[in-house]
Design an enzyme around this catalytic site. Structure first.
Site, PDB file in Angstrom:
ATOM      1  N   HIS A   1      17.322 -90.074  28.640  1.00 52.28           N
ATOM      2  CA  HIS A   1      18.618 -89.404  28.766  1.00 52.28           C
ATOM      3  C   HIS A   1      18.610 -88.140  27.912  1.00 52.28           C
ATOM      4  O   HIS A   1      17.898 -88.058  26.903  1.00 52.28           O
ATOM      5  CB  HIS A   1      19.744 -90.339  28.314  1.00 52.28           C
ATOM      6  CG  HIS A   1      21.101 -89.814  28.623  1.00 52.28           C
ATOM      7  ND1 HIS A   1      21.776 -88.961  27.768  1.00 52.28           N
ATOM      8  CD2 HIS A   1      21.908 -89.986  29.701  1.00 52.28           C
ATOM      9  CE1 HIS A   1      22.941 -88.647  28.301  1.00 52.28           C
ATOM     10  NE2 HIS A   1      23.050 -89.253  29.472  1.00 52.28           N
TER      11      HIS A   1
ATOM     12  N   ALA B   1      29.799 -90.475  32.779  1.00 48.91           N
ATOM     13  CA  ALA B   1      30.284 -91.072  31.531  1.00 48.91           C
ATOM     14  C   ALA B   1      31.696 -90.635  31.217  1.00 48.91           C
ATOM     15  O   ALA B   1      32.666 -91.294  31.577  1.00 48.91           O
ATOM     16  CB  ALA B   1      29.339 -90.716  30.376  1.00 48.91           C
TER      17      ALA B   1
ATOM     18  N   GLU C   1      20.163 -84.263  35.756  1.00 50.12           N
ATOM     19  CA  GLU C   1      21.322 -83.895  34.950  1.00 50.12           C
ATOM     20  C   GLU C   1      21.036 -82.622  34.149  1.00 50.12           C
ATOM     21  O   GLU C   1      20.492 -82.693  33.053  1.00 50.12           O
ATOM     22  CB  GLU C   1      21.652 -84.991  33.939  1.00 50.12           C
ATOM     23  CG  GLU C   1      22.174 -86.283  34.500  1.00 50.12           C
ATOM     24  CD  GLU C   1      22.684 -87.183  33.381  1.00 50.12           C
ATOM     25  OE1 GLU C   1      23.887 -87.478  33.357  1.00 50.12           O
ATOM     26  OE2 GLU C   1      21.871 -87.560  32.515  1.00 50.12           O
TER      27      GLU C   1
END
Length: 226
Positions: free
Chosen positions: A97, A206, A145
């Site tokens: 991440h 999120a 992302e």
């Protein structure tokens, strides 16, 4: 054991917000489960490590770890042992991440370790090149992302749609078995629909849900157009 079902997939990363910690984490997981049951959308949650066991005992949706370390059992104080994550009830893990970056060789080692334990893998990437490299390592998912859009409220599916389209094309040319997710700035039904229209099979998100005044309502809105 929970299993990752059909797409579209929504992965809700709890990060380390107080709104998704402890009792709040359990409440958020239960809300996610209710939305999954009401809509039929495959919703997964990725809570903090200390909350995995409690959540997996009280919900039936898939639970992922936010990270695993590529270690074997032994003297590694403070590390995240993959076997511990599995024993706690997780069925998979995020890897790389943007807030927990690792080197390519560590991504490779984490995927192999997870595979050996039967854990699904979601490798997060920040551009087309990294996504392509990740695809060669045979993860279950790659989640694209761009880091500048994470938490921005500006969805990558709208701000930089070409990144999603080219990532999907590149990954499927390299390894058609790898499924592509879209992340960064996703929060609404329009965002999710746009991501799917661009070729992704779901989203990783999120703050758009966790920090909403009513997370369950925000989740229902997210999946309302698919």
């Amino acid at each position: 054991m929970n299993e990752i079902k059909e797409t579209p997939i929504v992965i809700l990363n709890f990060k380390t917000y107080l709104e998704s910690t402890g009792e709040n984490a359990l409440k958020l997981a239960k809300s996610s489960e209710m939305v999954a049951e009401e809509t039929g959308v495959n919703i997964m949650v990725a809570p903090q490590y200390a909350d995995i066991y409690r959540i997996t005992r009280e919900v039936n949706i898939p639970v992922l770890a936010q990270h695993i370390d590529t270690i074997d059992a032994g003297g590694h104080t403070g590390s995240i042992l993959p076997e511990c994550v599995k024993e706690a009830g997780a069925v998979g893990t995020l890897i790389n991440h943007s807030e927990r970056r690792v080197e390519l060789f560590e991504i490779d080692a984490a995927i192999k370790k997870a595979d050996s334990l039967g854990l699904s893998t979601v490798v997060c990437t920040n551009n087309i090149e990294t996504s392509s490299a990740a695809a060669t390592l045979n993860p279950d998912f790659v989640a694209i992302e761009p880091p500048e859009l994470i938490g921005s409220g500006i969805p990558v599916s709208k701000a930089e749609p070409e990144i999603v389209e080219k990532t999907v094309e590149s990954i499927h040319n390299i390894n058609p078995e790898v499924r592509v997710l879209c992340g960064a700035g996703i929060s609404t039904g329009d965002d999710l629909k746009a991501a799917i229209d661009l070729g992704s099979e779901g989203v990783l998100l999120a703050s758009g849900i966790i920090l909403a005044d009513d997370p369950k309502k925000a989740l229902l809105d997210l999946v309302s157009k698919i």
